[in-house]
Scaffold this active site. Structure first.
Site, PDB file in Angstrom:
ATOM      1  N   ASP A  79       0.833  -1.205   0.000  1.00 55.00           N
ATOM      2  CA  ASP A  79       0.000   0.000   0.000  1.00 55.00           C
ATOM      3  C   ASP A  79       0.864   1.250   0.000  1.00 55.00           C
ATOM      4  O   ASP A  79       1.450   1.620   1.021  1.00 55.00           O
ATOM      5  CB  ASP A  79      -0.917  -0.011   1.234  1.00 55.00           C
ATOM      6  CG  ASP A  79      -1.873   1.162   1.260  1.00 55.00           C
ATOM      7  OD1 ASP A  79      -2.021   1.842   0.221  1.00 55.00           O
ATOM      8  OD2 ASP A  79      -2.486   1.406   2.316  1.00 55.00           O
ATOM      9  N   ASP A 279      -1.768   5.190  -5.658  1.00 55.41           N
ATOM     10  CA  ASP A 279      -2.145   4.424  -4.469  1.00 55.41           C
ATOM     11  C   ASP A 279      -2.313   2.955  -4.824  1.00 55.41           C
ATOM     12  O   ASP A 279      -3.360   2.535  -5.317  1.00 55.41           O
ATOM     13  CB  ASP A 279      -3.443   4.984  -3.879  1.00 55.41           C
ATOM     14  CG  ASP A 279      -3.841   4.301  -2.576  1.00 55.41           C
ATOM     15  OD1 ASP A 279      -3.087   3.427  -2.104  1.00 55.41           O
ATOM     16  OD2 ASP A 279      -4.915   4.636  -2.039  1.00 55.41           O
TER      17      ASP A 279
END
Length: 418
Positions: A79, A279
């Site tokens: 992430d 992201d």
């Protein structure tokens, strides 16, 4: 006479022990000095980690990291949109989800509030502690309203470096004993999250501070599933990378480029001035409501020309269409859609190309679905979030040393040579 010889003999024994002890201590000092030297002089080295997972139907990619002594494997969802690395943890666990491995059992090395790392983990906020001797807690919340709460601990991360050497740094991370996900969201079948954001608390930032490697990393997500993650700067291709500077806006916590103009089939759309965030923790790409509406209007022309119909009964994604017959893969429809582009106004001639494969999927019902979602549903106002769907089959590099992001087409099915 006999007793005198015994005394002399014991003196000799004690002298031998002293010599041996000093020798052992000297060897141990040399060993630990060499180990420290090995750990703190590897700035040109790195680590390559194979990835598992896929865009659809899993919706996430994860790396396997060994943690602890003896080391045990854990699957961590990669992430770039968050800083904190955490494992589901038996502390004991208040709320944990099914995971592929037994819950991590924390060592006694708990980060206290007086530890500078506690301050780093809470930036830009102050440390919420009543006493310096208290344990340092953490809490992280995600865009999709999921969260993790727990205590910060330290443990060994055994690493096999690309230069053939090994390192075993002790790093701080979250021992998560209370996890939440949004209603109706199925949590990933992983042990936790590998936070790769811009903050100073990330595993990579800690490795940089220890002198293990540069604060540079990248990922290559294969559209066929799998791929790889690399930490360090020693496997970058020598040419072909398109670089753009990260946003220099004060307090910016995300990997942001911008502003950008949305282009469709090479033409301007009138939608511009939108910062672009990268992201990898987001499966799909999000446009703010204005650019999302503009995109749907442009797609309608394509849909009417190729006799697509709304597939309202397909709940895979909010917008799906059906053709004259079921589609088997994106290859069946990619020639029927136009490429998108994000042109960065701060970087001359720099554009992120989004082919149809970078914004469409084919569902298990044989329909084609739009992998760009309305950011209004997650509170997105004036930004674009680039999720996994739009960065497949590209090596994406996050260079925190030079404050730039780069990308280049790549075969993500093959691990790079170090």
């Amino acid at each position: 006479m006999h007793d005198q010889r015994r005394v002399i003999t014991w003196k000799l024994v004690l002298m031998c022990f002293a010599v041996i002890s000093a020798t052992i201590q000297g060897c141990l000092c040399d060993y630990y000095n060499q180990l420290h030297k090995n750990v703190t002089n590897q700035l040109g080295s790195g680590v390559i980690l194979p990835l598992t997972g896929n865009l659809y139907p899993k919706g996430y990619y994860y790396a396997t990291l060994n943690i602890g002594n003896p080391p045990r494997p854990y699957f961590l969802d990669i992430d770039t949109g968050s800083d904190v690395t955490w494992l589901q943890c038996d502390a004991p666990c208040t709320k944990c989800f099914p995971a592929p491995h037994p819950l991590y059992k924390p060592s006694k090395d708990i980060v206290k509030c007086k530890d500078p790392l506690c301050t780093v983990f809470h930036l830009p906020k102050s440390v919420p502690c009543a006493s310096p001797e208290e344990q340092c807690d953490y809490e992280v919340e995600y865009t999709d309203h999921g969260s993790s709460m727990g205590v910060l601990v330290k443990d060994i991360f055994p690493l096999k470096l690309t230069n053939g050497k090994a390192a075993a740094p002790r790093l701080a991370f979250g021992c998560g004993y209370d996890q939440e996900v949004a209603k109706g969201v199925l949590p990933p079948y992983t042990d936790g999250v590998l936070g790769l954001g811009k903050g100073k608390s990330t595993i990579l930032a800690q490795l940089r501070n220890l002198g293990v490697m540069q604060n540079v990393f990248g990922h290559c997500l294969s559209s066929q599933g799998g791929g790889y993650l690399f930490l360090g700067n020693n496997i970058l291709p020598s040419s072909g990378i398109v670089w753009a500077p990260m946003s220099s806006k004060s307090g910016e916590m995300h990997y942001t480029l911008g502003p950008a103009e949305l282009r469709y089939d090479g033409q301007g759309t009138g939608v511009e001035g939108l910062p672009v965030l990268f992201d990898s923790g987001s499966t799909y790409t999000y446009f703010n409501s204005r650019s999302y509406r503009a995109l749907l209007n442009l797609l309608k022309k394509t849909l009417s020309q190729n006799q697509f119909k709304d597939a309202n009964d397909d709940k895979t994604l909010p917008v799906c269409w059906k053709g004259k017959k079921a589609f088997k893969s994106i290859r069946d429809v990619k020639n029927l859609f136009k490429p998108l582009g994000l042109s960065f106004t701060n970087s001359k001639n720099v554009q992120l190309q989004l082919s149809p494969e970078a914004y469409l999927i084919v569902s298990d019902r044989g329909n084609v679905c739009l992998g760009i979602l309305n950011g209004k549903d997650i509170g997105l106002e004036d930004s674009i979030i680039i999720g996994d769907i739009s960065i497949q089959d590209k090596m994406v590099i996050y260079d925190n040393e030079k404050q730039q992001i780069g990308w280049v087409p790549a075969n993500c099915d093959r691990l790079p040579k170090s």
